[in-house]
Design a protein around this motif. Structure first.
Motif, mmCIF file in Angstrom:
data_model
loop_
_atom_site.group_PDB
_atom_site.id
_atom_site.type_symbol
_atom_site.label_atom_id
_atom_site.label_comp_id
_atom_site.label_asym_id
_atom_site.label_seq_id
_atom_site.Cartn_x
_atom_site.Cartn_y
_atom_site.Cartn_z
ATOM 1 N N ASP A 1 0.847 -1.210 0.000
ATOM 2 C CA ASP A 1 0.000 0.000 0.000
ATOM 3 C C ASP A 1 0.875 1.250 0.000
ATOM 4 N N LEU A 2 1.883 1.271 0.873
ATOM 5 C CA LEU A 2 2.752 2.451 0.969
ATOM 6 C C LEU A 2 3.539 2.642 -0.334
ATOM 7 N N TYR B 1 -3.264 6.584 1.645
ATOM 8 C CA TYR B 1 -3.384 5.340 2.427
ATOM 9 C C TYR B 1 -3.336 5.719 3.895
ATOM 10 N N TYR B 2 -4.057 4.973 4.713
ATOM 11 C CA TYR B 2 -3.940 5.172 6.165
ATOM 12 C C TYR B 2 -4.284 3.854 6.842
ATOM 13 N N GLY C 1 8.252 0.529 3.247
ATOM 14 C CA GLY C 1 7.249 1.235 2.442
ATOM 15 C C GLY C 1 7.222 2.727 2.745
ATOM 16 N N TRP C 2 7.424 3.080 4.000
ATOM 17 C CA TRP C 2 7.499 4.492 4.413
ATOM 18 C C TRP C 2 8.609 5.192 3.613
ATOM 19 N N VAL D 1 4.370 11.307 4.346
ATOM 20 C CA VAL D 1 4.036 10.185 5.231
ATOM 21 C C VAL D 1 4.078 10.674 6.671
ATOM 22 N N ALA E 1 7.750 5.528 -0.138
ATOM 23 C CA ALA E 1 6.757 6.583 -0.400
ATOM 24 C C ALA E 1 7.387 7.976 -0.290
ATOM 25 N N LEU F 1 5.667 -1.309 8.018
ATOM 26 C CA LEU F 1 5.720 0.021 7.410
ATOM 27 C C LEU F 1 7.114 0.548 7.104
ATOM 28 N N ALA G 1 -0.239 8.146 4.429
ATOM 29 C CA ALA G 1 0.647 8.549 3.334
ATOM 30 C C ALA G 1 -0.242 9.126 2.249
ATOM 31 N N PRO H 1 4.945 7.926 11.671
ATOM 32 C CA PRO H 1 4.232 6.691 11.339
ATOM 33 C C PRO H 1 4.367 5.660 12.456
ATOM 34 N N THR I 1 -0.768 5.473 10.771
ATOM 35 C CA THR I 1 0.183 5.733 9.688
ATOM 36 C C THR I 1 -0.630 6.236 8.507
#
Ligand code: IPD
Length: 282
Positions: free
Chosen positions: A210-211, A222-223, A235-236, A246, A239, A232, A259, A252, A257
């Motif tokens: 997702d991130l 996304y959240y 992916g953090w 983010v 992103a 995360l 983004a 996050p 979290t």
């Protein structure tokens, strides 16, 4: 708190290492996926499953990382982490999207990130090199601080760019739900509030993907509440390095979290932060 990052040369070396070990664990997970994947244990609830391959993938990652970087710590989703002395911790998810893996839905990934600080405390750490590998689609997302984010498929490498979305009503929003029934009920109430205000909702089933999808422009935002650092970390970074924003309440973390594409800030973070306070009690 000292969150000084390693120099460019080491950051770049560790990005390559993250990509290499994520890819090799991903190949293991998909090439040796049994015809009928069996649940070997459950964690927080009866639907929070571990498969034999989660543990095998984690063992593989820990062995590879300890061999290459014996002084670094490892924090993983499954049992068998390691302590270290270098100040760098590898935060790893051997299969993010375990339920998709169980059902054979092609949206699961191996997530590997090198971080500084304390990854168990929101706001006290940051990732600086990482990779997320979906072994079914062969997409490898990779990033390092200051180096941008890329997706590699076969011989093609493409720089990631988030969408230009700037209106909440046009935003395609990813989210996810925890495994505990009570939390899911609260998360459902928040989704009910959001649905009329955004284009639509997606529940893909892997926070790491997702991130990366926000970074890649496959989602506008996304959240989620309830994420662990291993869900995360990489992916953090992907992103942020792609150019998305983010955050969370203290950065996050478990409480929240989020983004989003730049054009959706601050409206999107404000909306999900308010909703999380109202429905999830943070
Ligand atoms: C889960 C996935 C899912 C998210 C859950 C996570 P796991 O990780 O990322 O998308 O909604 O909160 O726990 O259990 O498959 O590693």
């Amino acid at each position: 708190m000292d969150l000084t990052l390693p120099d460019e040369a080491l950051t770049s070396t560790l990005e390559a290492l993250a990509a290499d070990v994520a890819r090799s664990a991903g190949r293991l997970v998909v090439d040796e996926r049994p015809d009928a994947v069996e649940v070997s244990a459950t964690k927080s609830s009866a639907t929070d499953v571990v498969t034999v391959m989660d543990q095998r993938s984690q063992d593989h990652l820990v062995a590879r990382l300890r061999e290459a970087r014996p002084d670094d710590a490892v924090l993983g989703e499954e049992s068998g982490g390691a302590t270290g002395t270098s100040g760098i911790t590898w935060v790893i998810d051997p299969i993010d999207g375990t339920v998709n893996y169980l059902y054979g839905i092609p949206a699961y990934a191996v997530s590997v990130a090198a971080v500084v600080g304390d990854p168990t405390t929101a706001g006290a750490w940051r990732p600086f090199a990482g990779a997320v590998y979906n072994p079914v689609t062969d997409e490898l997302y990779r990033a390092r601080s200051g180096g941008g984010a890329h997706v590699v498929v076969g011989d093609d490498q493409r720089r990631l760019v988030p969408t230009t979305c700037s209106e909440l009503g046009q935003a395609l929003v990813g989210t996810g739900f925890g495994y505990a029934a009570q939390r899911r009920e609260s998360q459902g109430r928040l989704v009910l509030d959001l649905l009329p205000q955004v284009r639509d909702i997606r529940r893909i089933g892997s926070a790491a993907l997702d991130l990366c999808s926000v970074g890649a422009g496959l989602l506008d935002a996304y959240y989620e509440t309830g994420l662990n650092p291993w869900d995360l970390a990489a992916g953090w970074l992907v992103a942020v390095e792609a150019g998305a924003v983010v955050g969370g309440f203290d950065g996050p973390g478990e409480a929240l979290t989020w983004a989003c594409a730049r054009g959706l800030a601050p409206a999107f973070p404000d909306l999900v932060e308010a909703g999380t306070r109202t429905h999830l009690g943070y």
